[in-house]
Write a protein that holds these residues in place. Structure first.
Motif, PDB file in Angstrom:
ATOM      1  N   MET A  24       5.420  -5.629 -11.613  1.00 26.87           N
ATOM      2  CA  MET A  24       5.504  -5.329 -13.032  1.00 26.87           C
ATOM      3  C   MET A  24       5.643  -3.819 -13.205  1.00 26.87           C
ATOM      4  O   MET A  24       4.904  -3.039 -12.609  1.00 26.87           O
ATOM      5  CB  MET A  24       4.262  -5.818 -13.761  1.00 26.87           C
ATOM      6  N   LEU A  25       6.613  -3.401 -14.020  1.00 25.28           N
ATOM      7  CA  LEU A  25       6.879  -1.988 -14.267  1.00 25.28           C
ATOM      8  C   LEU A  25       6.337  -1.605 -15.628  1.00 25.28           C
ATOM      9  O   LEU A  25       6.474  -2.370 -16.605  1.00 25.28           O
ATOM     10  CB  LEU A  25       8.377  -1.702 -14.206  1.00 25.28           C
ATOM     11  N   ALA A  26       5.748  -0.425 -15.705  1.00 28.37           N
ATOM     12  CA  ALA A  26       5.186   0.039 -16.967  1.00 28.37           C
ATOM     13  C   ALA A  26       5.183   1.556 -16.990  1.00 28.37           C
ATOM     14  O   ALA A  26       5.330   2.216 -15.950  1.00 28.37           O
ATOM     15  CB  ALA A  26       3.768  -0.500 -17.163  1.00 28.37           C
ATOM     16  N   VAL A  27       5.032   2.110 -18.220  1.00 32.30           N
ATOM     17  CA  VAL A  27       4.941   3.548 -18.388  1.00 32.30           C
ATOM     18  C   VAL A  27       3.836   3.844 -19.403  1.00 32.30           C
ATOM     19  O   VAL A  27       3.648   3.109 -20.384  1.00 32.30           O
ATOM     20  CB  VAL A  27       6.290   4.144 -18.862  1.00 32.30           C
TER      21      VAL A  27
ATOM     22  N   MET B 133       0.985   1.337  -7.716  1.00 34.49           N
ATOM     23  CA  MET B 133       1.430   2.681  -7.349  1.00 34.49           C
ATOM     24  C   MET B 133       1.875   3.382  -8.619  1.00 34.49           C
ATOM     25  O   MET B 133       2.633   2.825  -9.414  1.00 34.49           O
ATOM     26  CB  MET B 133       2.580   2.604  -6.344  1.00 34.49           C
ATOM     27  N   SER B 134       1.365   4.603  -8.807  1.00 40.11           N
ATOM     28  CA  SER B 134       1.692   5.382 -10.003  1.00 40.11           C
ATOM     29  C   SER B 134       2.296   6.712  -9.599  1.00 40.11           C
ATOM     30  O   SER B 134       1.992   7.255  -8.526  1.00 40.11           O
ATOM     31  CB  SER B 134       0.443   5.616 -10.858  1.00 40.11           C
ATOM     32  N   GLN B 135       3.141   7.234 -10.489  1.00 38.40           N
ATOM     33  CA  GLN B 135       3.744   8.549 -10.245  1.00 38.40           C
ATOM     34  C   GLN B 135       4.043   9.215 -11.573  1.00 38.40           C
ATOM     35  O   GLN B 135       4.593   8.593 -12.485  1.00 38.40           O
ATOM     36  CB  GLN B 135       5.017   8.410  -9.412  1.00 38.40           C
TER      37      GLN B 135
ATOM     38  N   ASP C  91       4.462  14.666 -20.840  1.00 35.79           N
ATOM     39  CA  ASP C  91       4.054  14.048 -19.564  1.00 35.79           C
ATOM     40  C   ASP C  91       3.945  12.540 -19.722  1.00 35.79           C
ATOM     41  O   ASP C  91       3.436  12.040 -20.737  1.00 35.79           O
ATOM     42  CB  ASP C  91       2.702  14.604 -19.117  1.00 35.79           C
ATOM     43  N   LEU C  92       4.418  11.834 -18.704  1.00 34.17           N
ATOM     44  CA  LEU C  92       4.281  10.379 -18.690  1.00 34.17           C
ATOM     45  C   LEU C  92       4.022   9.922 -17.256  1.00 34.17           C
ATOM     46  O   LEU C  92       4.203  10.674 -16.304  1.00 34.17           O
ATOM     47  CB  LEU C  92       5.512   9.688 -19.280  1.00 34.17           C
ATOM     48  N   THR C  93       3.606   8.673 -17.128  1.00 32.89           N
ATOM     49  CA  THR C  93       3.273   8.124 -15.816  1.00 32.89           C
ATOM     50  C   THR C  93       3.893   6.741 -15.674  1.00 32.89           C
ATOM     51  O   THR C  93       3.650   5.858 -16.498  1.00 32.89           O
ATOM     52  CB  THR C  93       1.748   8.025 -15.625  1.00 32.89           C
ATOM     53  N   PHE C  94       4.695   6.572 -14.617  1.00 35.50           N
ATOM     54  CA  PHE C  94       5.244   5.263 -14.285  1.00 35.50           C
ATOM     55  C   PHE C  94       4.277   4.556 -13.338  1.00 35.50           C
ATOM     56  O   PHE C  94       3.642   5.182 -12.490  1.00 35.50           O
ATOM     57  CB  PHE C  94       6.605   5.393 -13.605  1.00 35.50           C
ATOM     58  N   SER C  95       4.188   3.255 -13.485  1.00 38.12           N
ATOM     59  CA  SER C  95       3.339   2.469 -12.588  1.00 38.12           C
ATOM     60  C   SER C  95       4.061   1.178 -12.215  1.00 38.12           C
ATOM     61  O   SER C  95       4.784   0.589 -13.021  1.00 38.12           O
ATOM     62  CB  SER C  95       1.996   2.143 -13.237  1.00 38.12           C
TER      63      SER C  95
ATOM     64  N   GLU D 296       5.839   1.199  -2.233  1.00 38.97           N
ATOM     65  CA  GLU D 296       6.260   2.600  -2.306  1.00 38.97           C
ATOM     66  C   GLU D 296       7.089   2.787  -3.573  1.00 38.97           C
ATOM     67  O   GLU D 296       7.941   1.949  -3.910  1.00 38.97           O
ATOM     68  CB  GLU D 296       7.081   2.980  -1.079  1.00 38.97           C
ATOM     69  N   LEU D 297       6.813   3.897  -4.277  1.00 42.08           N
ATOM     70  CA  LEU D 297       7.519   4.186  -5.518  1.00 42.08           C
ATOM     71  C   LEU D 297       8.014   5.627  -5.487  1.00 42.08           C
ATOM     72  O   LEU D 297       7.257   6.543  -5.154  1.00 42.08           O
ATOM     73  CB  LEU D 297       6.593   3.989  -6.717  1.00 42.08           C
ATOM     74  N   ASP D 298       9.270   5.798  -5.810  1.00 48.96           N
ATOM     75  CA  ASP D 298       9.846   7.134  -5.931  1.00 48.96           C
ATOM     76  C   ASP D 298      10.712   7.154  -7.177  1.00 48.96           C
ATOM     77  O   ASP D 298      11.477   6.205  -7.423  1.00 48.96           O
ATOM     78  CB  ASP D 298      10.675   7.471  -4.688  1.00 48.96           C
ATOM     79  N   ILE D 299      10.591   8.220  -7.953  1.00 47.47           N
ATOM     80  CA  ILE D 299      11.298   8.306  -9.230  1.00 47.47           C
ATOM     81  C   ILE D 299      12.316   9.433  -9.165  1.00 47.47           C
ATOM     82  O   ILE D 299      11.992  10.564  -8.795  1.00 47.47           O
ATOM     83  CB  ILE D 299      10.317   8.548 -10.406  1.00 47.47           C
ATOM     84  N   ILE D 300      13.542   9.104  -9.516  1.00 47.87           N
ATOM     85  CA  ILE D 300      14.628  10.081  -9.517  1.00 47.87           C
ATOM     86  C   ILE D 300      15.184  10.169 -10.928  1.00 47.87           C
ATOM     87  O   ILE D 300      15.591   9.158 -11.514  1.00 47.87           O
ATOM     88  CB  ILE D 300      15.740   9.661  -8.537  1.00 47.87           C
ATOM     89  N   ARG D 301      15.201  11.358 -11.472  1.00 48.33           N
ATOM     90  CA  ARG D 301      15.756  11.549 -12.809  1.00 48.33           C
ATOM     91  C   ARG D 301      17.277  11.600 -12.758  1.00 48.33           C
ATOM     92  O   ARG D 301      17.875  11.900 -11.725  1.00 48.33           O
ATOM     93  CB  ARG D 301      15.226  12.846 -13.427  1.00 48.33           C
ATOM     94  N   ASP D 302      17.875  11.318 -13.889  1.00 51.82           N
ATOM     95  CA  ASP D 302      19.325  11.424 -14.012  1.00 51.82           C
ATOM     96  C   ASP D 302      19.724  12.886 -13.858  1.00 51.82           C
ATOM     97  O   ASP D 302      19.296  13.756 -14.637  1.00 51.82           O
ATOM     98  CB  ASP D 302      19.768  10.899 -15.384  1.00 51.82           C
TER      99      ASP D 302
END
Length: 474
Positions: free
Chosen positions: A405-408, A464-466, A449-453, A367-373
């Motif tokens: 592994m984290l990537a953008v 998982m991508s978002q 626009d960007l995508t984290f994976s 599970e991936l969730d992205i929270i901005r500053d």
């Protein structure tokens, strides 16, 4: 010219007279039901089924799987472990599908065979029969219990009553400890509870369910089935004339009346097969007379069938005066097993089962969730770069340690500041802070626009991508 007819006018009195009874209505108090023990095919089936499922209830929380409690529904950590599967709040759709499957399975069984769930597997019925067993073993048979209750208090009566309630409370306490053990590690719970070291909420939960079990199975009993449980009220919507229910054959049994076993000419006297022994009433856990027809209090436990079959056998009559049968069968018509309502419930049940399997299959153990500053959309670094900060909340839903592994992607020339590899234990969640910076020269738009994976290093198919935004500030 049309003659006009005169309509007579009548005075209608408008006074409303309210008639009140001379005395306030009195409601009959509940009569205690003394259930008589009975043996037979249906009661053996009920006891065996209850024993199997109760054994499962008591044993399952003690099982270990891969080094942890096999079934642990940890509400505090919002993590629900079921053998090799770990569910999180994000997986509540699976829980919803399970409830839907259970509902339609209940509808299907009820349409086909009446309230057999209530009579054979409902926890209220199972625990009530257990408490009745304690009563019978300590206080005696039905007649002995009635005599004991009518007798004045004595040392023998006090001892029997005290021992009965002690067994009820002890069994209710044991049941509550097992039940709470599904939501907290069960081995420490037992030890801490009896050594007075358990936490506040654990103690409150155990005592609360102890009181509920003791009250429901010991005192309320049939009241739960007849007044509180909503299932008894809407079950009739699922019944039809081809539903198998516990039914008394009125054409064969009436007229009722006692007679000798040797009397083989009772029909010439206008009597039916029912000898009016009332055993069907004595063995009923809800205290109804099945001979009065189908009633919502009936839980289809089949106790009256076994009692009546035993009487018929002793009298030399055919069994089945009370049996699982349909209204059409009693009317001499063929019973229709396959009918639109039953087929409809079965098809819907297949659909929801398939939906559950599909959702379980496509579920990813990640599970991936992205929270901005929230403090600033962006900031400028001393080097003149535009920087955005993100918090990646990653959950390892599996029960094994994983390396991710984290990537953008989506923007060229991005600078990554932060870990690009994370090791999470089974069921662990972690927040990873990542900063991305970009030379303003490459920012073609104010918002990019960007995508984290996040990808499992051992199994690239688990990813998982978002999508998210990068604010360039101009």
């Amino acid at each position: 010219m049309v003659d006009k007819q005169k309509i007579d006018v009548k005075n209608i009195p408008v006074d409303v007279h309210v008639y009140r009874p001379d005395t306030p209505a009195k409601y009959a108090s509940r009569d205690r039901i003394y259930v008589r023990a009975v043996k037979g095919l249906h009661q053996s089936l009920r006891r065996n089924m209850g024993f199997v499922f109760m054994a499962l209830f008591f044993v399952l929380p003690w099982l270990q799987f891969d080094g942890h409690q096999a079934i642990l529904l940890n509400i505090v950590e919002q993590k629900f472990t079921i053998f090799g599967l770990t569910l999180w709040p994000q997986d509540f759709t699976l829980l919803a599908w399970i409830f839907i499957i259970a509902a339609y399975a209940l509808f299907f069984v009820t349409t086909f065979y009446g309230r057999v769930w209530c009579g054979y597997l409902c926890p209220q019925s199972v625990w009530t029969f257990i408490f009745m067993w304690f009563e019978e073993k300590i206080q005696g048979t039905r007649n002995q219990r009635m005599t004991l209750d009518q007798a004045p208090m004595s040392a023998s009566k006090f001892w029997k009553k005290a021992l009965t309630h002690f067994c009820w409370v002890a069994f209710a306490l044991f049941t509550s400890l097992i039940f709470v053990g599904y939501f907290t590690p069960i081995a420490p719970l037992f030890w801490d509870f009896f050594t007075l070291q358990a936490g506040f909420w654990a103690v409150v939960s155990v005592l609360f369910f102890t009181v509920c079990t003791y009250g429901n199975a010991g005192w309320m009993r049939e009241i739960m089935c007849t007044h509180i449980c909503p299932y008894a009220r809407f079950q009739s919507a699922m019944f039809d004339k081809d539903t198998y229910t516990v039914t008394y054959d009125e054409r064969r049994g009436e007229n009722r009346g006692p007679r000798s076993r040797k009397d083989q000419h009772y029909k010439e006297q206008g009597l039916g097969d029912c000898i009016d022994c009332n055993l069907c009433v004595h063995v009923c856990p809800t205290g109804i007379d099945i001979r009065n027809g189908l009633q919502y209090e009936c839980i289809n436990c089949g106790a009256c069938i076994d009692a009546c079959d035993d009487t018929m056998e002793k009298m030399g009559y055919p069994k089945g005066l009370i049996s699982y049968t349909t209204e059409h069968t009693l009317q001499g018509k063929p019973a229709k097993v396959l009918r639109p309502k039953l087929i409809g419930y079965f098809l819907v049940l297949l659909v929801v089962c398939a939906a559950f399997v599909v959702n379980l299959t496509i579920r990813k153990p990640l599970e991936l969730d992205i929270i901005r500053d929230r403090g600033a959309l962006y900031r400028e670094t001393p080097e003149g770069l535009i920087e955005n900060t993100y918090t990646l909340s990653i959950i390892n839903k599996s029960q094994q340690e994983k390396t991710f592994m984290l990537a953008v992607t989506g923007i060229d020339q991005l600078n990554w500041a932060g870990p690009q590899q994370v090791v999470l234990a089974g069921g662990e969640s972690r927040n990873v802070v990542v900063s991305l910076s970009l030379d303003p020269f490459y920012a073609k738009k104010p918002v990019l626009d960007l995508t984290f994976s996040v990808t499992d290093s051992a199994d690239p198919a688990v990813t998982m991508s978002q999508e998210n935004k990068f604010f360039a500030g101009r």
